[in-house]
Design a protein around this motif. Structure first.
Motif, PDB file in Angstrom:
ATOM      1  N   VAL A  91      25.212  55.000  35.796  1.00 17.92           N
ATOM      2  CA  VAL A  91      24.335  54.245  34.857  1.00 17.92           C
ATOM      3  C   VAL A  91      23.566  53.003  35.815  1.00 17.92           C
ATOM      4  CG1 VAL A  91      24.258  53.027  32.938  1.00 17.92           C
ATOM      5  CG2 VAL A  91      26.046  54.468  33.022  1.00 17.92           C
ATOM      6  N   VAL A  92      22.320  53.502  35.761  1.00 18.51           N
ATOM      7  CA  VAL A  92      21.305  52.583  36.611  1.00 18.51           C
ATOM      8  C   VAL A  92      20.603  51.603  35.602  1.00 18.51           C
ATOM      9  CG1 VAL A  92      19.460  52.470  37.944  1.00 18.51           C
ATOM     10  CG2 VAL A  92      21.429  54.090  38.585  1.00 18.51           C
ATOM     11  N   VAL A  93      20.820  50.486  36.084  1.00 18.73           N
ATOM     12  CA  VAL A  93      19.846  49.305  35.219  1.00 18.73           C
ATOM     13  C   VAL A  93      18.985  48.709  36.360  1.00 18.73           C
ATOM     14  CG1 VAL A  93      19.706  47.364  33.652  1.00 18.73           C
ATOM     15  CG2 VAL A  93      22.024  48.747  33.763  1.00 18.73           C
ATOM     16  N   ARG A  94      17.570  48.783  35.814  1.00 15.33           N
ATOM     17  CA  ARG A  94      16.317  48.344  36.519  1.00 15.33           C
ATOM     18  C   ARG A  94      15.596  47.220  35.913  1.00 15.33           C
ATOM     19  NH1 ARG A  94      15.604  52.204  40.258  1.00 15.33           N
ATOM     20  NH2 ARG A  94      16.249  54.366  40.005  1.00 15.33           N
ATOM     21  N   ASN A  95      15.405  46.348  36.585  1.00 13.92           N
ATOM     22  CA  ASN A  95      14.435  45.109  36.370  1.00 13.92           C
ATOM     23  C   ASN A  95      13.263  44.986  36.890  1.00 13.92           C
ATOM     24  OD1 ASN A  95      16.596  43.617  34.630  1.00 13.92           O
ATOM     25  ND2 ASN A  95      17.661  43.338  36.489  1.00 13.92           N
ATOM     26  N   VAL A  96      13.300  45.519  38.164  1.00 10.61           N
ATOM     27  CA  VAL A  96      12.023  45.760  39.088  1.00 10.61           C
ATOM     28  C   VAL A  96      11.885  47.121  39.545  1.00 10.61           C
ATOM     29  CG1 VAL A  96      11.016  44.723  41.193  1.00 10.61           C
ATOM     30  CG2 VAL A  96      12.380  43.243  39.575  1.00 10.61           C
ATOM     31  N   ALA A  97      10.689  47.604  39.765  1.00  8.67           N
ATOM     32  CA  ALA A  97      10.567  49.000  40.207  1.00  8.67           C
ATOM     33  C   ALA A  97      11.005  49.081  41.703  1.00  8.67           C
ATOM     34  CB  ALA A  97       9.048  49.473  40.029  1.00  8.67           C
ATOM     35  N   ALA A  98      11.849  49.913  42.098  1.00 15.40           N
ATOM     36  CA  ALA A  98      12.220  50.120  43.423  1.00 15.40           C
ATOM     37  C   ALA A  98      12.748  51.474  43.701  1.00 15.40           C
ATOM     38  CB  ALA A  98      13.264  49.090  44.065  1.00 15.40           C
ATOM     39  N   PRO A 114       8.270  45.302  32.549  1.00 16.31           N
ATOM     40  CA  PRO A 114       8.156  44.314  31.153  1.00 16.31           C
ATOM     41  C   PRO A 114       9.553  44.585  30.618  1.00 16.31           C
ATOM     42  CG  PRO A 114       7.032  46.605  31.015  1.00 16.31           C
ATOM     43  CD  PRO A 114       7.378  46.571  32.390  1.00 16.31           C
ATOM     44  N   ARG A 115      10.376  45.240  30.496  1.00 20.49           N
ATOM     45  CA  ARG A 115      11.689  45.149  30.040  1.00 20.49           C
ATOM     46  C   ARG A 115      12.641  46.088  30.927  1.00 20.49           C
ATOM     47  NH1 ARG A 115      13.318  49.543  26.851  1.00 20.49           N
ATOM     48  NH2 ARG A 115      12.139  51.066  26.450  1.00 20.49           N
ATOM     49  N   SER A 116      14.075  45.880  30.680  1.00 24.54           N
ATOM     50  CA  SER A 116      14.996  46.482  31.478  1.00 24.54           C
ATOM     51  C   SER A 116      15.074  47.834  31.160  1.00 24.54           C
ATOM     52  CB  SER A 116      16.506  45.878  31.450  1.00 24.54           C
ATOM     53  OG  SER A 116      16.073  44.520  31.685  1.00 24.54           O
ATOM     54  N   ILE A 117      15.312  48.763  32.099  1.00 21.65           N
ATOM     55  CA  ILE A 117      15.549  50.158  31.779  1.00 21.65           C
ATOM     56  C   ILE A 117      16.758  50.671  32.190  1.00 21.65           C
ATOM     57  CG2 ILE A 117      14.736  52.662  32.637  1.00 21.65           C
ATOM     58  CD1 ILE A 117      12.114  51.432  33.406  1.00 21.65           C
ATOM     59  N   ILE A 118      17.298  51.407  31.315  1.00 20.07           N
ATOM     60  CA  ILE A 118      18.782  51.899  31.668  1.00 20.07           C
ATOM     61  C   ILE A 118      18.483  53.629  31.883  1.00 20.07           C
ATOM     62  CG2 ILE A 118      21.009  52.734  30.600  1.00 20.07           C
ATOM     63  CD1 ILE A 118      20.961  50.277  29.023  1.00 20.07           C
ATOM     64  N   GLU A 119      18.903  54.126  33.198  1.00 23.20           N
ATOM     65  CA  GLU A 119      18.884  55.344  33.290  1.00 23.20           C
ATOM     66  C   GLU A 119      20.290  55.768  33.615  1.00 23.20           C
ATOM     67  OE1 GLU A 119      14.747  55.137  36.007  1.00 23.20           O
ATOM     68  OE2 GLU A 119      16.890  55.555  37.025  1.00 23.20           O
ATOM     69  N   PHE A 120      20.589  57.351  33.352  1.00 25.20           N
ATOM     70  CA  PHE A 120      21.733  57.967  33.358  1.00 25.20           C
ATOM     71  C   PHE A 120      21.463  59.317  34.412  1.00 25.20           C
ATOM     72  CE2 PHE A 120      21.888  56.540  28.892  1.00 25.20           C
ATOM     73  CZ  PHE A 120      22.954  55.865  29.068  1.00 25.20           C
ATOM     74  N   PRO A 130      21.774  64.402  39.263  1.00 28.02           N
ATOM     75  CA  PRO A 130      20.674  64.830  38.809  1.00 28.02           C
ATOM     76  C   PRO A 130      20.604  63.668  37.507  1.00 28.02           C
ATOM     77  CG  PRO A 130      22.084  66.447  38.117  1.00 28.02           C
ATOM     78  CD  PRO A 130      22.772  65.834  39.244  1.00 28.02           C
ATOM     79  N   MET A 131      19.163  63.244  37.381  1.00 31.24           N
ATOM     80  CA  MET A 131      19.085  62.362  36.158  1.00 31.24           C
ATOM     81  C   MET A 131      19.070  63.288  34.926  1.00 31.24           C
ATOM     82  SD  MET A 131      15.673  60.105  35.598  1.00 31.24           S
ATOM     83  CE  MET A 131      15.545  58.586  34.875  1.00 31.24           C
ATOM     84  N   VAL A 132      19.624  62.582  33.829  1.00 34.14           N
ATOM     85  CA  VAL A 132      19.768  63.165  32.554  1.00 34.14           C
ATOM     86  C   VAL A 132      19.560  62.304  31.600  1.00 34.14           C
ATOM     87  CG1 VAL A 132      21.658  64.629  33.701  1.00 34.14           C
ATOM     88  CG2 VAL A 132      22.447  62.687  32.612  1.00 34.14           C
ATOM     89  N   SER A 133      19.417  62.989  30.213  1.00 38.73           N
ATOM     90  CA  SER A 133      19.125  62.114  29.256  1.00 38.73           C
ATOM     91  C   SER A 133      20.295  62.009  28.280  1.00 38.73           C
ATOM     92  CB  SER A 133      17.708  62.780  28.444  1.00 38.73           C
ATOM     93  OG  SER A 133      18.259  63.866  27.750  1.00 38.73           O
ATOM     94  N   GLU A 134      20.150  61.247  27.182  1.00 40.68           N
ATOM     95  CA  GLU A 134      21.483  61.166  26.259  1.00 40.68           C
ATOM     96  C   GLU A 134      21.457  62.543  25.640  1.00 40.68           C
ATOM     97  OE1 GLU A 134      19.733  56.981  24.877  1.00 40.68           O
ATOM     98  OE2 GLU A 134      21.258  57.655  23.589  1.00 40.68           O
ATOM     99  N   GLU A 135      20.764  63.405  25.421  1.00 39.59           N
ATOM    100  CA  GLU A 135      20.684  64.718  24.880  1.00 39.59           C
ATOM    101  C   GLU A 135      21.602  65.738  25.848  1.00 39.59           C
ATOM    102  OE1 GLU A 135      18.227  66.481  22.482  1.00 39.59           O
ATOM    103  OE2 GLU A 135      19.304  64.474  21.713  1.00 39.59           O
ATOM    104  N   HIS A 136      21.347  65.606  27.009  1.00 42.03           N
ATOM    105  CA  HIS A 136      22.225  66.348  27.893  1.00 42.03           C
ATOM    106  C   HIS A 136      23.638  65.852  27.954  1.00 42.03           C
ATOM    107  CE1 HIS A 136      18.073  66.552  30.138  1.00 42.03           C
ATOM    108  NE2 HIS A 136      18.678  67.831  30.057  1.00 42.03           N
ATOM    109  N   ILE A 137      23.722  64.413  27.915  1.00 39.47           N
ATOM    110  CA  ILE A 137      25.022  63.945  27.883  1.00 39.47           C
ATOM    111  C   ILE A 137      25.955  64.331  26.714  1.00 39.47           C
ATOM    112  CG2 ILE A 137      26.473  61.341  27.743  1.00 39.47           C
ATOM    113  CD1 ILE A 137      24.003  60.301  29.410  1.00 39.47           C
TER     114      ILE A 137
END
Ligand code: UDP
Length: 254
Positions: A91-98, A114-120, A130-137
């Motif tokens: 689970v990756v949380v991002r505040n700044v693009a990098a 503009p707001r924090s992003i959560i990625e899986f 690989p990056m996945v969505s909630e649907e995949h999970i």
């Protein structure tokens, strides 16, 4: 030398059987890896620093009511943790693009979001996470919808806590990766924070200079990794006992 039963060996950590049922010992190695372990080096002292920084963060999270697997630190490289069933997601949380976000979307590294992003990401070395969505999970049964809700709520609380913690010591929390596990207690199962939080799993930039105080120093061959992690520990007020005592100068013996 080590007669404890090894349960699992990862890239930067080893898990051993713990002293009581339901516990494990998490051992921090000096190994640094990147690009799915294509790049690998031993960095003397990294494990000790990550153990201490991780202890500090997890103790504080436990105190503010974010459940974690952490029980207590045992020695310079090891901590006692609760045995959990790892949910196979990064689970990756991002505040700044990098990093991979800056590359994938074409945003300049350092742009505040503009707001924090959560990625899986699905944890699989063979597939290179690989990056996945909630649907995949939910479709593949890696976590239930309720567990995803719990993970997202905890991830945002952890992000708020860490952002403030680091801001207070002049560090910008750009992004970080966390992992969760299922803790079985009697008939109950709950989602708790597992694995580690350390400069290996976060991007930490000095507020003033934008200097990198994290594993990008290794990924990008910048050098000075142990110095950077030591600086993070020093600013957080940990490991100060390891500093040499201030010299008192020569004493005149009469
Ligand atoms: N990260 C991690 N382990 C991984 C992948 C990423 O700890 O296997 C952390 C990384 O240190 C950064 C955040 O997750 O703080 C986001 O990483 P990103 O997706 O940008 O990937 P990278 O550029 O590191 O490949």
């Amino acid at each position: 030398m080590n007669r404890r039963r090894r349960i699992y060996e990862g890239k930067a950590k080893v898990l051993y059987e713990g002293p009581e049922p339901g516990t494990l010992i998490q051992h921090f190695k000096d190994d640094a890896t990147a690009f799915n372990a294509k790049k690998h080096e031993l960095i003397d002292g990294k494990g000790v620093l990550n153990n201490r920084i991780c202890e500090f963060v997890y103790q504080n999270l436990n105190q503010i009511g974010v459940p974690t697997h952490f029980i207590r630190r045992l020695n310079m490289r090891e901590q006692l943790i609760r045995e959990v069933e790892i949910i196979p997601l990064e689970v990756v949380v991002r505040n700044v693009a990098a990093g991979s976000l800056a590359k994938r979307i074409g945003v300049e590294e350092g742009t505040a979001l503009p707001r924090s992003i959560i990625e899986f990401y699905y944890k699989s070395d063979a597939l290179e996470d690989p990056m996945v969505s909630e649907e995949h999970i939910t479709c593949f049964g890696w976590a239930s919808p309720q567990e995803i809700d719990d993970i997202m709520a905890l991830a945002l609380r952890i992000n708020d806590f860490l952002t403030g913690l680091f801001l207070g010591v002049g560090i910008r929390l750009v992004d970080f990766k966390i992992e969760f596990g299922r803790l079985y207690e009697n008939d109950l199962v709950r989602v708790v924070l597992a694995d580690e939080i350390s400069p290996d799993s976060c991007r930490l930039w000095d507020i003033q200079s934008n200097d990198k105080l994290d594993k990008d120093r290794f990924r990008r061959d910048m050098g000075g990794l142990v110095e950077a992690y030591t600086e993070v520990a020093r600013r957080l007020g940990i490991m100060n006992e390891l500093e040499p005592p201030p010299g008192r100068g020569p004493v005149l013996v009469k």
